[in-house]
Motif scaffolding. Sequence first.
Motif, mmCIF file in Angstrom:
data_model
loop_
_atom_site.group_PDB
_atom_site.id
_atom_site.type_symbol
_atom_site.label_atom_id
_atom_site.label_comp_id
_atom_site.label_asym_id
_atom_site.label_seq_id
_atom_site.Cartn_x
_atom_site.Cartn_y
_atom_site.Cartn_z
ATOM 1 N N HIS A 187 14.172 38.394 46.496
ATOM 2 C CA HIS A 187 12.828 38.161 47.021
ATOM 3 C C HIS A 187 12.860 38.218 48.541
ATOM 4 C CE1 HIS A 187 11.294 36.757 43.084
ATOM 5 N NE2 HIS A 187 12.557 36.409 42.920
ATOM 6 N N GLY A 188 12.016 39.080 49.113
ATOM 7 C CA GLY A 188 11.963 39.211 50.558
ATOM 8 C C GLY A 188 10.969 38.255 51.184
ATOM 9 N N PRO A 189 10.905 38.249 52.526
ATOM 10 C CA PRO A 189 10.008 37.331 53.247
ATOM 11 C C PRO A 189 8.527 37.518 52.911
ATOM 12 C CG PRO A 189 11.648 38.258 54.727
ATOM 13 C CD PRO A 189 11.768 39.017 53.435
ATOM 14 N N GLU A 190 8.169 38.641 52.292
ATOM 15 C CA GLU A 190 6.762 38.834 51.934
ATOM 16 C C GLU A 190 6.328 37.918 50.787
ATOM 17 O OE1 GLU A 190 9.226 41.372 49.293
ATOM 18 O OE2 GLU A 190 9.161 40.992 51.454
ATOM 19 N N SER A 191 7.281 37.419 49.999
ATOM 20 C CA SER A 191 6.957 36.538 48.876
ATOM 21 C C SER A 191 6.702 35.117 49.376
ATOM 22 C CB SER A 191 8.107 36.512 47.868
ATOM 23 O OG SER A 191 7.937 35.459 46.929
ATOM 24 N N PRO A 192 5.628 34.465 48.897
ATOM 25 C CA PRO A 192 5.409 33.072 49.305
ATOM 26 C C PRO A 192 6.509 32.141 48.821
ATOM 27 C CG PRO A 192 3.858 33.710 47.592
ATOM 28 C CD PRO A 192 4.559 34.954 48.013
ATOM 29 N N TYR A 193 7.292 32.593 47.826
ATOM 30 C CA TYR A 193 8.393 31.780 47.315
ATOM 31 C C TYR A 193 9.682 31.952 48.123
ATOM 32 C CZ TYR A 193 5.632 30.897 43.098
ATOM 33 O OH TYR A 193 4.657 30.501 42.218
ATOM 34 N N TRP A 194 9.657 32.827 49.115
ATOM 35 C CA TRP A 194 10.875 33.143 49.868
ATOM 36 C C TRP A 194 11.561 31.926 50.493
ATOM 37 C CZ3 TRP A 194 12.002 32.834 55.163
ATOM 38 C CH2 TRP A 194 13.199 33.440 55.546
ATOM 39 N N PRO A 195 10.848 30.954 51.075
ATOM 40 C CA PRO A 195 11.558 29.804 51.660
ATOM 41 C C PRO A 195 12.484 29.105 50.673
ATOM 42 C CG PRO A 195 9.317 29.839 52.455
ATOM 43 C CD PRO A 195 9.404 30.885 51.389
ATOM 44 N N ARG A 196 12.030 28.903 49.439
ATOM 45 C CA ARG A 196 12.892 28.260 48.449
ATOM 46 C C ARG A 196 13.946 29.206 47.902
ATOM 47 N NH1 ARG A 196 12.447 27.888 42.817
ATOM 48 N NH2 ARG A 196 10.217 28.402 42.789
ATOM 49 N N LEU A 197 13.510 30.420 47.527
ATOM 50 C CA LEU A 197 14.442 31.333 46.869
ATOM 51 C C LEU A 197 15.538 31.811 47.811
ATOM 52 C CD1 LEU A 197 11.928 33.373 44.690
ATOM 53 C CD2 LEU A 197 13.393 31.479 43.997
ATOM 54 N N SER A 198 15.238 32.030 49.072
ATOM 55 C CA SER A 198 16.280 32.437 50.019
ATOM 56 C C SER A 198 17.262 31.293 50.258
ATOM 57 C CB SER A 198 15.657 32.889 51.346
ATOM 58 O OG SER A 198 14.958 31.834 51.977
ATOM 59 N N THR A 199 16.771 30.068 50.252
ATOM 60 C CA THR A 199 17.658 28.917 50.411
ATOM 61 C C THR A 199 18.552 28.761 49.187
ATOM 62 O OG1 THR A 199 15.933 27.856 51.740
ATOM 63 C CG2 THR A 199 17.724 26.457 51.001
ATOM 64 N N GLN A 200 18.039 29.116 48.022
ATOM 65 C CA GLN A 200 18.856 29.068 46.804
ATOM 66 C C GLN A 200 20.020 30.045 46.863
ATOM 67 O OE1 GLN A 200 15.233 27.838 43.710
ATOM 68 N NE2 GLN A 200 16.497 29.593 43.237
ATOM 69 N N CYS A 201 19.907 31.075 47.693
ATOM 70 C CA CYS A 201 20.980 32.075 47.793
ATOM 71 C C CYS A 201 22.091 31.645 48.743
ATOM 72 C CB CYS A 201 20.400 33.418 48.234
ATOM 73 S SG CYS A 201 19.326 34.189 46.999
ATOM 74 N N SER A 202 21.921 30.533 49.419
ATOM 75 C CA SER A 202 22.965 30.042 50.318
ATOM 76 C C SER A 202 24.162 29.542 49.520
ATOM 77 C CB SER A 202 22.413 28.900 51.175
ATOM 78 O OG SER A 202 23.449 28.221 51.842
ATOM 79 N N GLU A 203 25.360 29.773 50.039
ATOM 80 C CA GLU A 203 26.557 29.208 49.409
ATOM 81 C C GLU A 203 26.996 27.924 50.104
ATOM 82 O OE1 GLU A 203 27.642 29.286 46.685
ATOM 83 O OE2 GLU A 203 28.416 31.182 45.947
ATOM 84 N N GLY A 204 26.038 27.348 50.858
ATOM 85 C CA GLY A 204 26.253 25.991 51.352
ATOM 86 C C GLY A 204 25.904 25.009 50.247
ATOM 87 N N PRO A 205 25.603 23.779 50.590
ATOM 88 C CA PRO A 205 25.309 22.792 49.547
ATOM 89 C C PRO A 205 23.882 22.818 49.022
ATOM 90 C CG PRO A 205 25.238 21.757 51.702
ATOM 91 C CD PRO A 205 25.665 23.181 51.932
ATOM 92 N N GLU A 206 23.008 23.680 49.596
ATOM 93 C CA GLU A 206 21.581 23.561 49.336
ATOM 94 C C GLU A 206 21.207 23.625 47.854
ATOM 95 O OE1 GLU A 206 21.888 25.434 53.481
ATOM 96 O OE2 GLU A 206 22.941 25.573 51.554
ATOM 97 N N HIS A 207 21.716 24.606 47.135
ATOM 98 C CA HIS A 207 21.250 24.852 45.769
ATOM 99 C C HIS A 207 22.244 24.351 44.728
ATOM 100 C CE1 HIS A 207 20.029 27.813 42.386
ATOM 101 N NE2 HIS A 207 19.102 26.875 42.456
ATOM 102 N N THR A 208 23.085 23.429 45.098
ATOM 103 C CA THR A 208 24.184 23.056 44.203
ATOM 104 C C THR A 208 23.815 21.899 43.277
ATOM 105 O OG1 THR A 208 25.086 21.761 46.050
ATOM 106 C CG2 THR A 208 25.986 23.968 45.695
#
Length: 483
Positions: free
Chosen positions: A392-413
Amino acid sequence: MRSDSMAHRGNPASITPNLDALVEEGVSFENAYCQNPVCVPSRNSFLTGLYPHTNGHRTMHYLRREEEPSILKEMKENGYEVIWIGRNDFVPADKPKTEHCDEYYDGETDENTRDVISDGMSLSIDMNEDTKRLYKKMLSGDTHYSFYMGKLPDREGYGKADWNCVEKALEYIDRKGKEKEGKPFFVYCTLMFPHPPYACEDPWYSSIDRSKLPERRPNVKDIPNKASMLYGINEKQKLNEWTEERFDELRGTYLAMVSRFDYQLGLIKEKLKETGLYDETNLLVFSDHGDYTGDYTITEKAQNCFEDPISNVPLLIKPAKGVPVKPRISKAQVELVDIPATVAELGGFDLSYTQFGKSLLASVAGAEEHKDAVFCEGGRIHGETQAMESGHGPESPYWPRLSTQCSEGPEHTKALMCRMGKYKYTMRLYEQDELYDLEQDPMEIKNLAELPEYQEVLVKMQQRITRFYMETTDFVPNKRDKR
């Protein structure tokens, strides 16, 4: 739909007379929790009686597998005519629904319906020209990630699918009321409102007094020791410069959507009474998850966070005449995973498979102790790229959550919430745990997990989580294989 969006739960701006009236003849559970704060994992849980971790249902892209049960299938196999109306989010699109229901209607019959935005699912919006203009306006400027659309000109655009679904339910009830004989029926009707985008038509849009809205939870950027997922979403949604008046408008529109749902529930109740079916009908009203709606300066939800706005959901039961009931708002701790066992007991049969829910009928009859602990869970382990819901690119209103879910930090764990009485504890696999005293801190602001004086509480809840996983991690398959 969040639990505190109903007037009988104390929201002074809410207009929910039909939901409120159910408390006079049934039970509203104020401490009801979903088992995952997004729709597909939640539905895979409350339609089966299994927790999300049991079969790995932790994302939007992994729906029911062929060997998994459902209360819909159980009802059909036990002699009920099963009618499924509205959203799916349970059976994969390439699989038939015939084993689960006798009739299925998705509500999206308008030729103008098309998919506009995606949450790792198909979120269909009925797009007439007026709705298109509102939607494009939402995706501009600092409303891009807010999900705020505002006042709808009529019911012919966005939100029409719900009206179609209600009309189909009314038609079916009318048909059953005219039958001299026939099977007992089970209607599963799932509507979209108040799912974002936040938009509603009159009279509901204008009916909500924005000056009566309860206090909004403070900006998460100013609260220490919360989940990193929330900080990531907050930074990307870019709502920190919004005025309180703009958030009031967004929240008022959300409550208008709730009020419209309440009106539609009233249509169903009246049709049941008109056809003489109301007294013998069990009515269950609940939501798959809640919504932040501007609390913590965040909209929508998060997949591994469990604050009450997204995990504490409405659950109301109006039983049929003859079923023991003590009408009230109940403080019993209950879960959506309890729904299949409850429906089966109301239907007079035993579930044919292993599951982890507990029938709510004793609590409907008056018992205030149901479960000593309730749970909500989500997230993934590092390396589970299949759970990121990427693309999902920045054009999607869901991008703030979905892009954060793609982090390999602790965010989506991985994380698991356990509530026991006034304490809510969240165990997190890769970052700091959370502990809140909901009586002293109902907005879940002060994390007590690291304070020495709360370590005894922490240990007690950790031990309860250990037992929970021991009880529910797996079960022996119900069908034996040949060997």
